[in-house]
Design an enzyme around this catalytic site. Structure first.
Site, PDB file in Angstrom:
ATOM      1  N   HIS A  23      -4.638  -0.169   4.462  1.00 29.10           N
ATOM      2  CA  HIS A  23      -3.691   0.191   3.392  1.00 29.10           C
ATOM      3  C   HIS A  23      -2.390  -0.603   3.529  1.00 29.10           C
ATOM      4  CE1 HIS A  23      -6.411   3.165   2.010  1.00 29.10           C
ATOM      5  NE2 HIS A  23      -6.251   4.006   3.014  1.00 29.10           N
ATOM      6  N   ASP A  55      -9.145  -1.789  -4.647  1.00 35.16           N
ATOM      7  CA  ASP A  55     -10.103  -1.067  -3.788  1.00 35.16           C
ATOM      8  C   ASP A  55     -10.580  -1.945  -2.630  1.00 35.16           C
ATOM      9  OD1 ASP A  55     -11.590   1.136  -3.057  1.00 35.16           O
ATOM     10  OD2 ASP A  55     -13.317   0.573  -4.290  1.00 35.16           O
ATOM     11  N   SER A  89      -5.371   7.893  -6.522  1.00 37.69           N
ATOM     12  CA  SER A  89      -5.941   8.641  -7.647  1.00 37.69           C
ATOM     13  C   SER A  89      -5.776  10.139  -7.451  1.00 37.69           C
ATOM     14  CB  SER A  89      -7.430   8.303  -7.804  1.00 37.69           C
ATOM     15  OG  SER A  89      -8.194   8.942  -6.803  1.00 37.69           O
ATOM     16  N   SER A 126     -13.470   4.774 -11.845  1.00 34.30           N
ATOM     17  CA  SER A 126     -12.860   5.834 -11.019  1.00 34.30           C
ATOM     18  C   SER A 126     -11.661   6.514 -11.684  1.00 34.30           C
ATOM     19  CB  SER A 126     -12.465   5.283  -9.641  1.00 34.30           C
ATOM     20  OG  SER A 126     -13.594   4.750  -8.990  1.00 34.30           O
ATOM     21  N   LEU A 169       8.871  -8.566 -15.470  1.00 32.53           N
ATOM     22  CA  LEU A 169       7.555  -7.910 -15.388  1.00 32.53           C
ATOM     23  C   LEU A 169       7.679  -6.382 -15.439  1.00 32.53           C
ATOM     24  CD1 LEU A 169       4.429  -8.313 -14.598  1.00 32.53           C
ATOM     25  CD2 LEU A 169       5.188  -7.767 -12.282  1.00 32.53           C
TER      26      LEU A 169
HETATM   27  C1  IPE Z   1      -9.989   4.203  -6.713  1.00 30.13           C
HETATM   28  O1  IPE Z   1     -10.562   3.882  -5.488  1.00 30.13           O
HETATM   29  C2  IPE Z   1      -8.566   4.628  -6.527  1.00 30.13           C
HETATM   30  C3  IPE Z   1      -7.662   3.601  -6.041  1.00 30.13           C
HETATM   31  C4  IPE Z   1      -7.924   2.333  -5.866  1.00 30.13           C
HETATM   32  C5  IPE Z   1      -6.349   4.066  -5.763  1.00 30.13           C
HETATM   33  P1  IPE Z   1     -11.475   4.911  -4.708  1.00 30.13           P
HETATM   34  O2  IPE Z   1     -11.980   4.199  -3.501  1.00 30.13           O
HETATM   35  O3  IPE Z   1     -10.776   6.195  -4.486  1.00 30.13           O
HETATM   36  O4  IPE Z   1     -12.659   5.148  -5.740  1.00 30.13           O
HETATM   37  P2  IPE Z   1     -14.091   5.815  -5.521  1.00 30.13           P
HETATM   38  O5  IPE Z   1     -13.860   7.151  -4.904  1.00 30.13           O
HETATM   39  O6  IPE Z   1     -14.854   4.916  -4.609  1.00 30.13           O
HETATM   40  O7  IPE Z   1     -14.683   5.870  -6.895  1.00 30.13           O
HETATM   41  C1  IPE Z   2      -8.242   1.682  -1.993  1.00 30.07           C
HETATM   42  O1  IPE Z   2      -8.967   1.353  -0.857  1.00 30.07           O
HETATM   43  C2  IPE Z   2      -6.946   2.392  -1.671  1.00 30.07           C
HETATM   44  C3  IPE Z   2      -6.922   3.802  -2.039  1.00 30.07           C
HETATM   45  C4  IPE Z   2      -7.862   4.420  -2.672  1.00 30.07           C
HETATM   46  C5  IPE Z   2      -5.750   4.550  -1.650  1.00 30.07           C
HETATM   47  P1  IPE Z   2      -9.950   2.386  -0.193  1.00 30.07           P
HETATM   48  O2  IPE Z   2      -9.196   3.215   0.788  1.00 30.07           O
HETATM   49  O3  IPE Z   2     -10.692   3.153  -1.214  1.00 30.07           O
HETATM   50  O4  IPE Z   2     -10.932   1.424   0.588  1.00 30.07           O
HETATM   51  P2  IPE Z   2     -12.498   1.584   0.731  1.00 30.07           P
HETATM   52  O5  IPE Z   2     -13.076   1.653  -0.660  1.00 30.07           O
HETATM   53  O6  IPE Z   2     -12.751   2.832   1.503  1.00 30.07           O
HETATM   54  O7  IPE Z   2     -12.914   0.353   1.464  1.00 30.07           O
HETATM   55 MG    MG Z   3     -12.431   2.843  -2.187  1.00 29.14          MG
END
Ligand code: IPE
Ligand code: IPE
Ligand code: MG
Length: 250
Positions: free
Chosen positions: A39, A22, A67, A196, A133
């Site tokens: 990303h 995240d 997710s 999450s 792995l």
């Molecule tokens: C969780 O991150 C999903 C991934 C890292 C793929 P999110 O950024 O979507 O989670 P929430 O919405 O803050 O809980």
């Molecule tokens: C995690 O990073 C990647 C995905 C959920 C696809 P985020 O995109 O949630 O990054 P933040 O939490 O908004 O910084």
């Molecule tokens: Mg996030």
């Protein structure tokens, strides 16, 4: 939150590490860039961490890439993410195979465009006999979906293959999940203290490590810190300390 401890090469290594990757969006914003840039940098971090996981003799690495809730994001971000998945498979597959990595995509893959589904299944097929792995990439994954899906699969076996409903127990059930093996260490980057909807069933007894480091900044030293944290835990699984240490409890 955690105090820093030093990684010990002779210490216990978690068999199954799961990572909620995240913080990509915030990382990009902090640099005045678009979220999508975060990303793509996040994909580079994954490459680095996979190599380091191999060096550290981690058996299984499961990462949360998308997710089941992430479809709710702006359509342009979702479509950029899907393009990035496709590009990353094209770019990384050869090296994954060369490094003896067995890649699996877990989640409801049927919601993805046919071309991406095909790339994912080809990558799984090509690497299925690899012995190094185990890399599990969770896409359109939700822990609740995983549990409900396992229930459905078991019910199908009851209805179509005369499986005995009373034979269902935890040992049988786990094999109907997308991953049967328990998570030992669950890492979440990006400063949030929540799971999450990742690997809910499999993380029942995981050690949780939360760090403020944003995923694109997460590097080898950060993984070592998480392992060092794990090495300091006493995993009691309901018992008391003396039992774990083989000492007299009285
Ligand atoms: C969780 O991150 C999903 C991934 C890292 C793929 P999110 O950024 O979507 O989670 P929430 O919405 O803050 O809980
Ligand atoms: C995690 O990073 C990647 C995905 C959920 C696809 P985020 O995109 O949630 O990054 P933040 O939490 O908004 O910084
Ligand atoms: Mg996030």
């Amino acid at each position: 939150m955690q105090t820093t401890v030093k990684y010990n090469d002779g210490g216990q290594i978690p068999h199954h590490v799961a990572i909620i990757m995240d913080g990509n969006g915030r990382w990009a914003k902090s640099k005045g860039k678009h979220r999508v840039f975060g990303h793509s940098q996040g994909a580079n971090s994954l490459t680095i961490i996979v190599k380091h996981a191999i060096l550290r003799r981690i058996n299984t690495l499961s990462v949360f890439a998308f997710s089941s809730e992430n479809w709710k994001r702006p359509a342009s971000e979702v479509s950029s993410l899907l393009k990035l998945f496709s590009l990353s498979i094209k770019r990384e597959l050869k090296e994954l195979i060369e490094n003896d990595i067995k890649i699996q995509f877990i989640g409801d893959l049927t919601k993805f465009p046919a071309s991406l589904q095909k790339q994912m299944s080809q990558a799984m097929e090509k690497s299925k006999n690899n012995q190094g792995l185990n890399l599990n990439v969770a896409v359109n994954y939700g822990g609740r979906w995983d549990i409900v899906n396992a229930c459905k699969l078991y019910m199908q076996d009851v209805l179509l293959h005369n499986k005995d409903i009373n034979a269902l127990d935890e040992a049988v059930f786990k094999d109907y999940l997308s991953l049967p093996c328990d998570v030992d260490l669950l890492i979440r980057t990006g400063g949030e203290y929540r799971v999450s909807n990742f690997l809910l069933y499999q993380s029942a007894y995981a050690e949780y490590y939360f760090t403020d480091v944003l995923w694109p900044d997460f590097n080898e030293a950060d993984l070592d810190k998480a392992i060092a944290f794990y090495q300091k835990r006493e995993r009691r699984f309901g018992m008391i300390s003396e039992q774990i240490r083989g000492q007299d409890a009285n």
